[in-house]
Design a protein around this motif. Sequence first.
Motif, PDB file in Angstrom:
ATOM      1  N   ALA A  49      37.169  39.661  37.613  1.00  0.00           N
ATOM      2  CA  ALA A  49      37.478  40.446  38.807  1.00  0.00           C
ATOM      3  C   ALA A  49      37.420  39.574  40.054  1.00  0.00           C
ATOM      4  O   ALA A  49      38.275  39.666  40.946  1.00  0.00           O
ATOM      5  N   GLY A  50      36.417  38.702  40.127  1.00  0.00           N
ATOM      6  CA  GLY A  50      36.302  37.812  41.277  1.00  0.00           C
ATOM      7  C   GLY A  50      37.417  36.793  41.337  1.00  0.00           C
ATOM      8  O   GLY A  50      37.948  36.494  42.417  1.00  0.00           O
ATOM      9  N   ARG A  51      37.782  36.268  40.173  1.00  0.00           N
ATOM     10  CA  ARG A  51      38.863  35.282  40.126  1.00  0.00           C
ATOM     11  C   ARG A  51      40.183  35.913  40.549  1.00  0.00           C
ATOM     12  O   ARG A  51      40.957  35.318  41.313  1.00  0.00           O
ATOM     13  N   LEU A  52      40.434  37.115  40.063  1.00  0.00           N
ATOM     14  CA  LEU A  52      41.665  37.816  40.427  1.00  0.00           C
ATOM     15  C   LEU A  52      41.721  38.055  41.932  1.00  0.00           C
ATOM     16  O   LEU A  52      42.758  37.855  42.575  1.00  0.00           O
ATOM     17  N   THR A  53      40.607  38.461  42.501  1.00  0.00           N
ATOM     18  CA  THR A  53      40.558  38.725  43.937  1.00  0.00           C
ATOM     19  C   THR A  53      40.793  37.451  44.735  1.00  0.00           C
ATOM     20  O   THR A  53      41.537  37.445  45.729  1.00  0.00           O
ATOM     21  N   ARG A  54      40.172  36.365  44.308  1.00  0.00           N
ATOM     22  CA  ARG A  54      40.367  35.090  45.000  1.00  0.00           C
ATOM     23  C   ARG A  54      41.824  34.659  44.922  1.00  0.00           C
ATOM     24  O   ARG A  54      42.416  34.227  45.925  1.00  0.00           O
ATOM     25  N   GLN A  55      42.428  34.774  43.754  1.00  0.00           N
ATOM     26  CA  GLN A  55      43.823  34.367  43.587  1.00  0.00           C
ATOM     27  C   GLN A  55      44.754  35.259  44.403  1.00  0.00           C
ATOM     28  O   GLN A  55      45.710  34.787  45.022  1.00  0.00           O
ATOM     29  N   PHE A  56      44.471  36.553  44.405  1.00  0.00           N
ATOM     30  CA  PHE A  56      45.318  37.478  45.143  1.00  0.00           C
ATOM     31  C   PHE A  56      45.286  37.178  46.635  1.00  0.00           C
ATOM     32  O   PHE A  56      46.328  37.087  47.300  1.00  0.00           O
ATOM     33  N   THR A  57      44.096  37.039  47.189  1.00  0.00           N
ATOM     34  CA  THR A  57      43.998  36.845  48.631  1.00  0.00           C
ATOM     35  C   THR A  57      44.576  35.504  49.064  1.00  0.00           C
ATOM     36  O   THR A  57      45.014  35.353  50.206  1.00  0.00           O
ATOM     37  N   ALA A  58      44.600  34.540  48.156  1.00  0.00           N
ATOM     38  CA  ALA A  58      45.230  33.260  48.477  1.00  0.00           C
ATOM     39  C   ALA A  58      46.748  33.374  48.455  1.00  0.00           C
ATOM     40  O   ALA A  58      47.454  32.634  49.151  1.00  0.00           O
ATOM     41  N   ALA A  59      47.266  34.317  47.659  1.00  0.00           N
ATOM     42  CA  ALA A  59      48.711  34.418  47.466  1.00  0.00           C
ATOM     43  C   ALA A  59      49.370  35.453  48.362  1.00  0.00           C
ATOM     44  O   ALA A  59      50.529  35.302  48.748  1.00  0.00           O
ATOM     45  N   TRP A 109      31.787  55.015  40.802  1.00  0.00           N
ATOM     46  CA  TRP A 109      31.695  53.740  41.522  1.00  0.00           C
ATOM     47  C   TRP A 109      32.627  52.717  40.887  1.00  0.00           C
ATOM     48  O   TRP A 109      33.350  51.993  41.584  1.00  0.00           O
ATOM     49  N   ALA A 110      32.609  52.642  39.566  1.00  0.00           N
ATOM     50  CA  ALA A 110      33.457  51.675  38.866  1.00  0.00           C
ATOM     51  C   ALA A 110      34.927  51.920  39.154  1.00  0.00           C
ATOM     52  O   ALA A 110      35.722  50.971  39.246  1.00  0.00           O
ATOM     53  N   GLU A 111      35.314  53.176  39.323  1.00  0.00           N
ATOM     54  CA  GLU A 111      36.717  53.475  39.596  1.00  0.00           C
ATOM     55  C   GLU A 111      37.122  53.017  40.989  1.00  0.00           C
ATOM     56  O   GLU A 111      38.242  52.546  41.198  1.00  0.00           O
ATOM     57  N   PHE A 112      36.220  53.122  41.952  1.00  0.00           N
ATOM     58  CA  PHE A 112      36.549  52.747  43.323  1.00  0.00           C
ATOM     59  C   PHE A 112      36.323  51.270  43.612  1.00  0.00           C
ATOM     60  O   PHE A 112      36.958  50.708  44.504  1.00  0.00           O
ATOM     61  N   PHE A 113      35.415  50.633  42.882  1.00  0.00           N
ATOM     62  CA  PHE A 113      35.082  49.244  43.177  1.00  0.00           C
ATOM     63  C   PHE A 113      35.534  48.264  42.098  1.00  0.00           C
ATOM     64  O   PHE A 113      35.384  47.057  42.270  1.00  0.00           O
ATOM     65  N   GLY A 114      36.073  48.766  40.998  1.00  0.00           N
ATOM     66  CA  GLY A 114      36.562  47.877  39.954  1.00  0.00           C
ATOM     67  C   GLY A 114      35.518  47.509  38.920  1.00  0.00           C
ATOM     68  O   GLY A 114      35.855  47.134  37.801  1.00  0.00           O
ATOM     69  N   VAL A 115      34.251  47.597  39.278  1.00  0.00           N
ATOM     70  CA  VAL A 115      33.133  47.344  38.368  1.00  0.00           C
ATOM     71  C   VAL A 115      32.031  48.340  38.672  1.00  0.00           C
ATOM     72  O   VAL A 115      31.892  48.802  39.815  1.00  0.00           O
ATOM     73  N   GLY A 116      31.254  48.661  37.679  1.00  0.00           N
ATOM     74  CA  GLY A 116      30.149  49.575  37.887  1.00  0.00           C
ATOM     75  C   GLY A 116      28.917  48.868  38.424  1.00  0.00           C
ATOM     76  O   GLY A 116      28.781  47.649  38.328  1.00  0.00           O
ATOM     77  N   ILE A 117      28.001  49.653  38.980  1.00  0.00           N
ATOM     78  CA  ILE A 117      26.684  49.110  39.328  1.00  0.00           C
ATOM     79  C   ILE A 117      25.972  48.729  38.034  1.00  0.00           C
ATOM     80  O   ILE A 117      25.264  47.731  37.965  1.00  0.00           O
ATOM     81  N   GLN A 174      27.910  40.127  42.675  1.00  0.00           N
ATOM     82  CA  GLN A 174      27.062  41.238  42.253  1.00  0.00           C
ATOM     83  C   GLN A 174      26.505  42.032  43.434  1.00  0.00           C
ATOM     84  O   GLN A 174      25.969  43.131  43.244  1.00  0.00           O
ATOM     85  N   TYR A 175      26.664  41.505  44.641  1.00  0.00           N
ATOM     86  CA  TYR A 175      26.162  42.199  45.829  1.00  0.00           C
ATOM     87  C   TYR A 175      27.255  42.998  46.541  1.00  0.00           C
ATOM     88  O   TYR A 175      27.009  43.567  47.597  1.00  0.00           O
ATOM     89  N   PHE A 176      28.463  43.001  45.977  1.00  0.00           N
ATOM     90  CA  PHE A 176      29.601  43.724  46.557  1.00  0.00           C
ATOM     91  C   PHE A 176      29.850  43.266  47.988  1.00  0.00           C
ATOM     92  O   PHE A 176      30.019  44.072  48.907  1.00  0.00           O
ATOM     93  N   ALA A 177      29.873  41.939  48.158  1.00  0.00           N
ATOM     94  CA  ALA A 177      30.063  41.352  49.479  1.00  0.00           C
ATOM     95  C   ALA A 177      31.520  41.318  49.907  1.00  0.00           C
ATOM     96  O   ALA A 177      31.826  40.944  51.039  1.00  0.00           O
ATOM     97  N   ARG A 178      32.412  41.653  49.000  1.00  0.00           N
ATOM     98  CA  ARG A 178      33.825  41.805  49.327  1.00  0.00           C
ATOM     99  C   ARG A 178      34.381  42.883  48.396  1.00  0.00           C
ATOM    100  O   ARG A 178      33.744  43.279  47.420  1.00  0.00           O
ATOM    101  N   LYS A 179      35.573  43.360  48.676  1.00  0.00           N
ATOM    102  CA  LYS A 179      36.210  44.374  47.832  1.00  0.00           C
ATOM    103  C   LYS A 179      37.050  43.684  46.775  1.00  0.00           C
ATOM    104  O   LYS A 179      37.870  42.818  47.087  1.00  0.00           O
ATOM    105  N   PHE A 180      36.846  44.043  45.523  1.00  0.00           N
ATOM    106  CA  PHE A 180      37.681  43.510  44.456  1.00  0.00           C
ATOM    107  C   PHE A 180      39.050  44.191  44.478  1.00  0.00           C
ATOM    108  O   PHE A 180      39.154  45.401  44.707  1.00  0.00           O
ATOM    109  N   VAL A 181      40.086  43.426  44.226  1.00  0.00           N
ATOM    110  CA  VAL A 181      41.410  44.015  44.087  1.00  0.00           C
ATOM    111  C   VAL A 181      41.546  44.594  42.684  1.00  0.00           C
ATOM    112  O   VAL A 181      40.791  44.245  41.772  1.00  0.00           O
ATOM    113  N   ARG A 182      42.499  45.470  42.519  1.00  0.00           N
ATOM    114  CA  ARG A 182      42.797  45.991  41.176  1.00  0.00           C
ATOM    115  C   ARG A 182      44.298  46.150  41.026  1.00  0.00           C
ATOM    116  O   ARG A 182      45.002  46.426  41.996  1.00  0.00           O
TER     117      ARG A 182
END
Length: 652
Positions: free
Chosen positions: A52-62, A382-390, A466-474
Amino acid sequence: MKSKWVLPALVCAAGLAQQAPQLSVDHSECTYFGPGSERFQPKLKKGAESAAGRLTRQFTAAAATSGKTDRAKPFAAATTGTGNLIDQYIYADLQANNIPPAGMTTDYEFIRRVTLDLTGRTPAPADVIALTASLDPNRRAALVDTLLAKPEWVDKWTMFFGDLYKNTQANTQVTIHPEGRNAFYKYIHDSIAANKPYNQMATEIIAAQGANSFDQTNGQVNYFPLGIVGGGPTQDIFDNQTANIADQFLGLAHVNCLLCHDGAGHLTTLSLWGSQTTRTQAWELSAFLAHTYTHSIATPKDPNSTATYNYYSLDKYTTDYALNTTTGNRPPRQPIGAVKTVPPSYLFGAGTPNSGEDYRTAMARYVTGDFQFARAAVNYMWAEFFGVGIVDPPDQFDPLRLDPNNPPPAPWTLQPTNAKLLNALAQSFIDSGYDIQKLQRLIVTSDTYQLASEYTTGTWDPAYEQYFARKFVRRLWSEEIHDSVALAINTPPSYTVSGFTNASTVYGVTSPGFGKISFAMQAPDVVNMPDGGGAVSQFLDVFLRGNRDDQPRKSEGSILQALGLMNDNFIQSRIHATGTGATASFLMTLLPLSDTQLVNTLFMDVLSRNPTQAEMTLAAAQLELGGAANRKTNAEDLLWTLFNKVDFVFNY
C-alpha cells in the motif's frame, strides 16, 4: 487503440501493480494457507515499505493534480488539542514518535475522495465548482451530510455488505437462485437505507427464522443457506455457518481453523489467542447452530416440468452438537471420554442460552453484546476508508493482543497499530447506537482522513505507515470505474438484469421487479453483472471484483486492466464525437467550445479537477494539430487519454 499522444503522467494501473509476498507457514495441509494465503499477510509491515505504501509513493510521483500547494492547514489536534476522536489518538501517536503528518487535501482532492468513498461515484462538476468556490469553513462537513443522504450512498454500502455477507445467487456449494439473492439484497438495501442500528441488523441476520428463503419480507434468512457445504455431515454445515459469523461479525477468521484442530501447533505463530484455544471450544460456539436445520425444499417450478427449483427453510433440530463423525470436510469428531454431545457456550465468557431460549437468538445476543463485535465493525469500516485496518487483515483479530493496558508477553506485541484508537472508536460506535452513518461521518470529517496522499512535509519514511501519517491511495472498484465513466460522459447505460429487473412469483412469493439499472453499483450481485456475463461484465471482472465465494474482491492492478481501459468497447464506444442535434454524443456537444473551455470541461468531468498549466498547454496544442479538420479526432484522443490517466483509476 488510441496512441497518437498522451498527457504527462499517463501511468496505467498495471504500472503501479505490486503483488504482496506469499505468507510462509508450516501447515500446508490447511486450505487456508493455499492459493489464497495472501489474505493473511498484513499490509503494513513495521519498518518496511508495504504494498500500500509503495503504491502510494509511486502514484504521487506519477500523478499530476492541481492545487497541491494548499497543504499548510495542520491537524486540529495540533493547534487546539481537540479535533475529533480519531485525530486526538492519531496526533498523539504522531507526536510521540516525532512524525510530521502529510499536509491536508485540497478541496478538489477531498470532494473526489469522499464522494467515491461514500457513494462509489465521482462528483458532479457543478458540485466540485461549488465546493472549491465556497468560503464556508464548514463546507466539507456539509458535503459529507449531503452525500450520506443520497441514494447512491445506499447503493455503495449495499454492495459493501453484499460482499461481506457473500450474497450471490450461487456459490460452489449451493444455489439460492435469484429470488433468494434478491430477498437478501432487499434486506440489506432496506436496512442501509433506514440506517438501521448495526447491532439490530446483525441480530436479525444471526437469529433469522423463516420457512421460505424467497420471502422478500424476510431476506436475511438467506444468510444461512449461503453457508451450506456439501459432502459431509450436518456438523460441517454448522461449522461453516459459525465460521462465517465469527469472521464477518467478530473479525475472527481463525475460528474456521479451530473448527478443524486445536490452535496449539497450528496457530502458534499467527495468534496468541488461537494458539491457546481448542477445537472443543470452537465446537461449543458451533453448537449454537446445532438446532438449525437449513432445509432445502425441491419443488417443480413449472407443474408441467420435472425440473426442480429449490428454496430453503430454517427448521429445527432438537439435539446438541454430536461428536459422531468420521467423514466429511473436516477431521473426525469423536466422543471425548463419555462426552458425546457438546452444548453451546460462547467463546468469551462462556455464556449459554437461557432456559427455553432459541440457540441462535442466544448467539446473536452474545455476539452483538461482545465489545469485539463493535471493534470488528469499526475496523472493517476503517479498512474500507483507509485501505488497511487498524488490525490488518481486518478478520485476523487476536483477542489476547488488543488491550494496551495489558500488553501480551514477549515476543508478542500489540496487534492494532493504534490500540487505544481502535477501542475508543468501538466505544464511540456503541455509544452512537451502532449508527453506521455517524461512524462514517466521524471518519471522513477527521483530519486523518483528509491528509494528502502526497507527502511534502519532509522525507517519507516507510516506518510512518503504521501511524497513518498520509492517506493511502486505492484503485477504484470495478463498479466505481464503470459508473464514473458513465457519469463523466453523462450517458448512463440501461441494463435489464436477469432475475432482478422483472417481477416474478415463485412458490407463493412475489418478488418485486427492481427495475432496470444504469449503474453497476446498483447490481444485486457481482457475478455476470450487469449484462449477464456479456462484454460489460467481462470488463468489470478484469478489475478483480471477485465472486462473493472463493474469490475475494482485490485491489491489485494488472496489464489486463490497462488494456481494458485502452481498448475495451466500454471505453472506446464512449469517446467518439458522433451524431447531431438530439442524437449528438456527449463529446460532440462540446466541440463548439473553445480549446480552453473544452480542455477544462473534460478535465472536470473525468478527473474532477482543472488541468495543471502544463496539462493545459499540452492539451490545447494537441487539439490544434492538423488544423480544424482533425479537431474532432484530437478531442476524442484527449477524452481517451483522461480515462487512461492514473488519477482516474485511483482514489487519492
